[in-house]
Design a protein around this motif. Structure first.
Motif, PDB file in Angstrom:
ATOM      1  N   PRO A 183       3.536  21.892 -12.065  1.00  0.00           N
ATOM      2  CA  PRO A 183       2.158  21.682 -12.522  1.00  0.00           C
ATOM      3  C   PRO A 183       1.395  20.583 -11.776  1.00  0.00           C
ATOM      4  O   PRO A 183       0.183  20.542 -11.845  1.00  0.00           O
ATOM      5  N   ARG A 184       2.076  19.701 -11.061  1.00  0.00           N
ATOM      6  CA  ARG A 184       1.346  18.653 -10.329  1.00  0.00           C
ATOM      7  C   ARG A 184       1.021  19.052  -8.888  1.00  0.00           C
ATOM      8  O   ARG A 184       0.434  18.263  -8.149  1.00  0.00           O
ATOM      9  N   ASN A 185       1.394  20.232  -8.507  1.00  0.00           N
ATOM     10  CA  ASN A 185       0.989  20.733  -7.193  1.00  0.00           C
ATOM     11  C   ASN A 185      -0.539  20.795  -7.130  1.00  0.00           C
ATOM     12  O   ASN A 185      -1.199  20.986  -8.145  1.00  0.00           O
ATOM     13  N   ASP A 186      -1.104  20.650  -5.956  1.00  0.00           N
ATOM     14  CA  ASP A 186      -2.567  20.689  -5.833  1.00  0.00           C
ATOM     15  C   ASP A 186      -3.052  22.150  -5.737  1.00  0.00           C
ATOM     16  O   ASP A 186      -3.355  22.658  -4.666  1.00  0.00           O
ATOM     17  N   PHE A 187      -3.114  22.807  -6.901  1.00  0.00           N
ATOM     18  CA  PHE A 187      -3.576  24.195  -6.941  1.00  0.00           C
ATOM     19  C   PHE A 187      -5.076  24.293  -6.615  1.00  0.00           C
ATOM     20  O   PHE A 187      -5.522  25.297  -6.080  1.00  0.00           O
TER      21      PHE A 187
END
Lengths: 366, 366
Positions: free
Chosen positions: B98-102
């Protein structure tokens, strides 16, 4: 202006973020809940899906984003308990334009799942929440792949500003306004209505392809009682921009060429498009009216007018700032919303301004 | 340390972003392409899906993210042309923590779709790209809902640092290192191996539930020839951290208690877990070896050693910085990667260090 590139709510979790200023949208979701509940219950009792697939179109970024999914989870659990059947798994797609702040939504998911796990009475089959960036004025999902579509306060954002609002010579038709207003010529209203009809038709056709037969939708949008006189909040914002033009703080030409990609339809206009498109049965079309600031009063009773106006101004800013700033620049925004805050509630009382909310419940024909 | 909270590549599109420093991962994707191609072709010819549903696990954020999807689209088009059948639609799920830069990925989608539309020879059925945040060490998708799973350079990130690396008294077992190193006691290697086995089993079981029978996977991960002596890049980073501890620039205790949530398995270890889990047929398991900087040489021929070291250092920083900074703080990062850059290629030559890449092609049993 490419609407897809500039339209999004204020991101992040700061003071002017949509996440912290979306009380109005929250109040609307709770008003509409019984209609969503009825729709989901009907769906569960007719389709008995193994995995219920839903989409929330125009989910934005903030506490409301997961509120809708959370309400639907409660609902499915209750319904299947009544049916005495094991609940299905759930795949929920959160949709918004690609510039929406999905990162903030995604970072709140681990906490959301944890809470679900901690409330055993909320136990469902596995729950999978995905993000689906893209415009809902077009296809977003494979054919026959969804059971339920929800959308709250998103459909009034049309796909583009009607092209006919600027003449070939580059002159603005809707001078001094940023949306249909009392001082707009009738052609402005007509151009907006045509754009709305085109967009809503594409919306319905796209969803008809994506929903399974018997699948359903609950759509909430801002509407009007009389389309050519919508007493809309953007009319009032336009007045404040106009004041700043008169004082030389904003270029006149910038105002004359700018119009909001927004349309608040009447129930009759909605019904006509649904009928003409032909894929859906209209189950329900309800109108809720509220004074502009009544949701603030409801959430915090006893607030004086000045405080309510301040909250209301920040809420409208969280929604309108990115698109207004794309035309007028960031610099005048503080001043603009200070002016908005100063007069908005007097204006509301004088003109009897209200938010008109339309709730549309539809089932795809089998 | 909650791996899910701290593990992500450097976001955004700036100088030290993963997006601008992922040449190595790009080179690996192109090496593995023939194996992905064969797998997709086989799949298309046996399952003939109307909508092909794929997932890229550990997609990260940058040009590589959509490169894989783009390669797969080319592939499907070619395959269905050969079959003389209309191509399916495609639903692709990009997964990462969830902390990936989507946001950065999603903002590049309109351009990606536009390019697809502009290349009529690339015409496929509609293509829908969604984001699915969450750990792949657990379920991410509904049962029987995927045809193909791809993952490149993600599986070496294990779900947590093995608990047994810190004694009950809080003493670190792997003092002076941040990963299995020549100076690590054998217990360290054992703890890591056990963690890898648990994680990879959960990974396989989850994917077995999500894939349709006959569905397939191509997984690329960093590996080792000898597990207890992996000559890993993190061993070298650990040496540089240790130098900084000796100079009093980093607290010794911080180093002693920190270990990377990372494991580079051998082919034998991979095979054993696949066999024991039992849901998949191993079609292929290949090993590619490269000098640490050979991908830099390939991409920019004629660069001198100093320049190659600088590029390599930024690449490893883009991957390692968030997790290293979570333990040692942001402050020492510049110094650490300067030291890394200064010595890394000499160390590589002295020790014959190579990246060992394992490519695993699997089919779910029917």
């Amino acid at each position: 202006m490419e609407v897809e590139q500039v339209l999004h709510m204020n991101g992040g979790v700061g003071k002017t973020s949509y996440a912290n200023n979306s009380l109005l949208q929250r109040a609307v979701i709770s008003t509409v809940k019984p209609i969503v509940d009825a729709s989901i219950e009907e769906l569960c009792c007719t389709l008995f899906p193994e995995c219920l697939k839903i989409a929330d179109l125009g989910c934005s970024s903030g506490p409301n984003t997961l509120l809708v999914v959370s309400d639907i989870i409660d609902n499915i659990r209750n319904t299947f308990q009544k049916l005495n059947r094991p609940p299905p798994s759930l795949q929920a797609f959160l949709n918004d334009l690609p510039r929406n702040d999905f990162n903030t939504v995604f970072r709140s998911l681990p906490g959301f799942y944890k809470k679900l796990d901690e409330e055993p009475e909320k136990k469902l089959g596995p729950c999978f929440i995905a993000g689906m960036p893209g415009s809902f004025y077009g296809r977003l999902f494979p054919e026959n792949s969804l059971h339920f579509v929800h959308s709250s306060y998103a459909l009034m954002w049309i796909s583009e500003v009607p092209k006919g609002l600027v003449t070939k010579e580059g002159e603005g038709l809707n001078k001094g306004n940023i949306y249909i207003a009392k001082t707009s010529p009738p052609a402005v209203f007509k151009q907006y209505l045509e754009q709305f009809k085109r967009d809503f038709t594409v919306f319905l056709r796209s969803r008809a392809e994506e929903l399974v037969p018997g699948g359903s939708m609950v759509l909430t949008t801002m509407g009007s009682i009389k389309s050519d006189d919508p007493l809309c909040i953007w009319e009032f914002v336009g007045m404040k921009v106009n004041d700043m033009v008169l004082e030389g703080l904003i270029e006149e030409e910038k105002l004359d060429r700018f119009n909001m990609p927004y349309y608040a339809p009447t129930t009759k206009e909605i019904e006509e498009v649904i009928e003409a498109e032909g894929s859906f049965i209209l189950q329900k079309l309800e109108v809720f009216k509220n004074d502009w600031d009544s949701y603030v009063k409801q959430a915090n009773s006893g607030l004086d007018k000045k405080t309510r106006a301040a909250i209301f101004a920040t809420d409208i800013r969280a929604v309108g700032e990115p698109i207004l700033a794309s035309q007028f620049g960031e610099a005048p925004m503080d001043d603009l919303f200070r002016r908005f805050e100063a007069d908005v509630l007097d204006h509301m009382e004088r003109e009897n301004c209200q938010f008109i909310n339309l709730v549309i419940s539809l089932t795809k024909k089998r």
